[in-house]
Structure formats: structure tokens, C-alpha cells
Design an enzyme around this catalytic site. Sequence first.
Site, PDB file in Angstrom:
ATOM      1  N   CYS A 336      -0.081  -8.397   5.045  1.00 35.91           N
ATOM      2  CA  CYS A 336      -1.338  -9.024   5.984  1.00 35.91           C
ATOM      3  C   CYS A 336      -1.149 -10.216   6.229  1.00 35.91           C
ATOM      4  O   CYS A 336      -1.323 -11.129   5.236  1.00 35.91           O
ATOM      5  CB  CYS A 336      -2.511  -8.303   5.409  1.00 35.91           C
ATOM      6  N   CYS A 339      -4.184 -12.352   4.670  1.00 37.58           N
ATOM      7  CA  CYS A 339      -4.196 -12.207   3.379  1.00 37.58           C
ATOM      8  C   CYS A 339      -2.957 -13.258   2.583  1.00 37.58           C
ATOM      9  O   CYS A 339      -3.141 -14.114   1.769  1.00 37.58           O
ATOM     10  CB  CYS A 339      -3.998 -10.863   2.858  1.00 37.58           C
TER      11      CYS A 339
END
Length: 410
Positions: A336, A339
Site C-alpha cells: 500500500c 502505508c
Amino acid sequence: ALLQLTGVLDDCFCDVESIDVFNNFKIYPRIKKLTERDYFRYYRVNLKRPCPFWPDDGHCSIKDCHVEPCPEVRGPTHSHQSTNNNNTCLLSSKEAFADWARHDDAQDHFCELDDETSPDAEYVDLLLNPERFTGYKGPSAWRVWNSIYEENCFKPRSVYRPLNPLAPSRGESGKSISALCLCLEKRVFYRLISGLHSSINIHLCAKYLLDEGWGQTVWGPNVKEFRRRFDMAETKGEGTRRLKNLYFLYLIELRALYKVAPYFERSIVNLYTGNSQEDGATKDLLLQVFNEIKTFPMHFDEKSMFAGHKIEAKTLKEEFRLHFKNISRIMDCVGCSKCRLWGKLQTQGLGTALKILFSEKEIKNLPEHSPSKGFQLTRQEIVALMNAFSRLSTSIYQLHNFRLLLKENR
């Protein structure tokens, strides 16, 4: 008590309650304001590096995982502070970024530097890409954390694998992992990683995707998820230790800021964006944060941590630096992008804090009016340091809100 989070922390003379009051009333409001300034809201990062440790699982296709970099088009060379414009990068100027690059130079980097110098590195507006739970979870996320713990924690041999603290602990007769046969420095390293993990988990629980019906996305605190990660009963007592490690990490970064204040107090240091009025105001705000930090009476004493022989300390510094470099590379395996962005930033922030704690002598001998050869920080390191500390400050602030929610939900 649900969290049983009270009293004195291990490895330092400081209690949780004092940190709460100090952080929530004095630090949090100021650091939040500081990180909204132009100098601190733009972070240059390479999110396109391939994972060097295992085949790429492909990137997270959830829309909230996506990071919107700053478009490097012609535009104003500097911007005035305005945070209500929520869909464009305020500092969307190639000239401005090039101007910043000319202004910045330094050496002795604790984290991977090719992130900043790579042609794939882009400026990201952190205010437009907040850290929150995007839906990225499962084996891919697990593997990243497992690798960080397994690779980097100077692991005591008697501890059951995996070291990931989200896995149930089966250390010797219920002893905490950190208490087992580790010298202080190496125990510290484990606790820092665990504290970082806890902090990130608190952010994800506090800004959880609760609903996305009818084009409206609702983010908010998820008490059930918080309990799953930190409740005493649900974590077999691990939850409190995880949270104590967060406070420990907070104290370490707080101590680094206390130590580095003289570096920024020099007139030669300006937080350059090209707008001298804004830059002066930003520096004043930063110095206010430092002045508050100086009033805190229970700072962590890092002398106990790096008390060894000179050569030993040098080896330790190098060992820590390589571990951080490795963690920075493991962050390239996060599927991600959002993230990954926050993982890299917080890793670099912590790496910078340790670099500061290892450089006390050099900081003491800084010249007032000329650049220092012995100790310097890049723009990247400064932005990462203050944003990483801001994330910890936010975690402790959010923890207070979770305590209130847990009381209501009893």
C-alpha cells in the site's frame, strides 16, 4: 483495568501519567501546527523502488492506498500558508523544489539516501495523504512486520519465533521478550520497533474506514479493532507492554529533540522555502516546541544506553545505522503506497533521532555562524524527524480518546 497502563516505564524514571499531561496539553497542539507549515508538509520520497527481499505481490488496488504526489508543473515559487485548499499541492512548482535542492546539502545519513536523489523520488504533500487505515492487511502486511522484527532485533535466542508482538507471546515462563538476556542498547532497539508498531496501529484504529456508502467515506475510531490489538484479555497481557513501548519511543525521540535544539537555535539555520516571512514564523514555531521540551523534567538518560567504550559506541552506532537502512528497504515491500510513505517517513525520523543521540559531542561543538562539518541534517531528515515525533504525539493524544471510548463502552 482494561489497559493497566499506569506508573513507571522500564529502562527510565518516568511515568505514563506525566507524559500524557505534558504531551496532550503542551506538545500536541504545537507540533500539529508546526507540521502544517510548508517546510514540514512536503516530503520527498521514492515510492517506486522494488522490494529487494521477495517477489512483489503487486500493489494494493484499494483507492485509499494511493498516494497523490505533487505535480511538478510551473506555478508559484512559494506558497502562503493555507490548509483549506484540499485538492492541489500548494507548492506545485518545479522551480521551487529545485531551489530547495540547491539550498540543501549534508552528509552522514542514517537512512537510505538514494530515496531523495533518485529520479523516481517525488514530493508528497503529507496533509493531503494522511496516515489512516486503508484496508491494506493480511499476509503481505504481516510479512513486512515479521521481517522487521526477525531481521533487526538482535534477537535473544531463547525467544519463541516469530518475534512479531502481534503473535501470541511464548517467551520463557511468561517473561517479556525485552527482559530476556539482552544488553540495554539491544533491548532498546527492540522496544523502539515495537513502539513504532504500536503507534502505527493506534493511527490505523483512530482513523478507520467505517463506512463508504453513497460516495461518502467515513473515517473514525474503531474501538473493537483497538481492543483486538491492545486489550489485556485479548492480547494475553501483551497489549500494555506494546503501549509502554510507544511511550518509551516517545521519550527517546523527545530526548533527541532536546539534544538537537542547539543545532536549530543557531542563526545560520533557516527552514527555507523561499518565503522569508513564512520561514521566520516556522522557525519561531519550531523553537517554541523546543522550549516546551526543555521544561519536561523526566528526560530519558541515553548515557546508560551508549555508555560503552568509545570504539564500542562507534560499532553500535554503525550497527543501528545498518539496521535502519535495512528497515527502510523492508518498507519498500509494503504493497500500500500510503502505508509505505508513512512507514518510510517514520523509520527515517527514528533513524534521525538515533543519529542525534549518537552525536552529542559534535552538536556541542557547532559553530554559531558557519555550516558545521561534524554534524548536519538534511531537509529530509528534519522533515522526517518532526513528522515522526508528531505521529507519536498524536498516538498518545488518541490513546486518551480511546480510554474515554472504552469507559463509555463498558
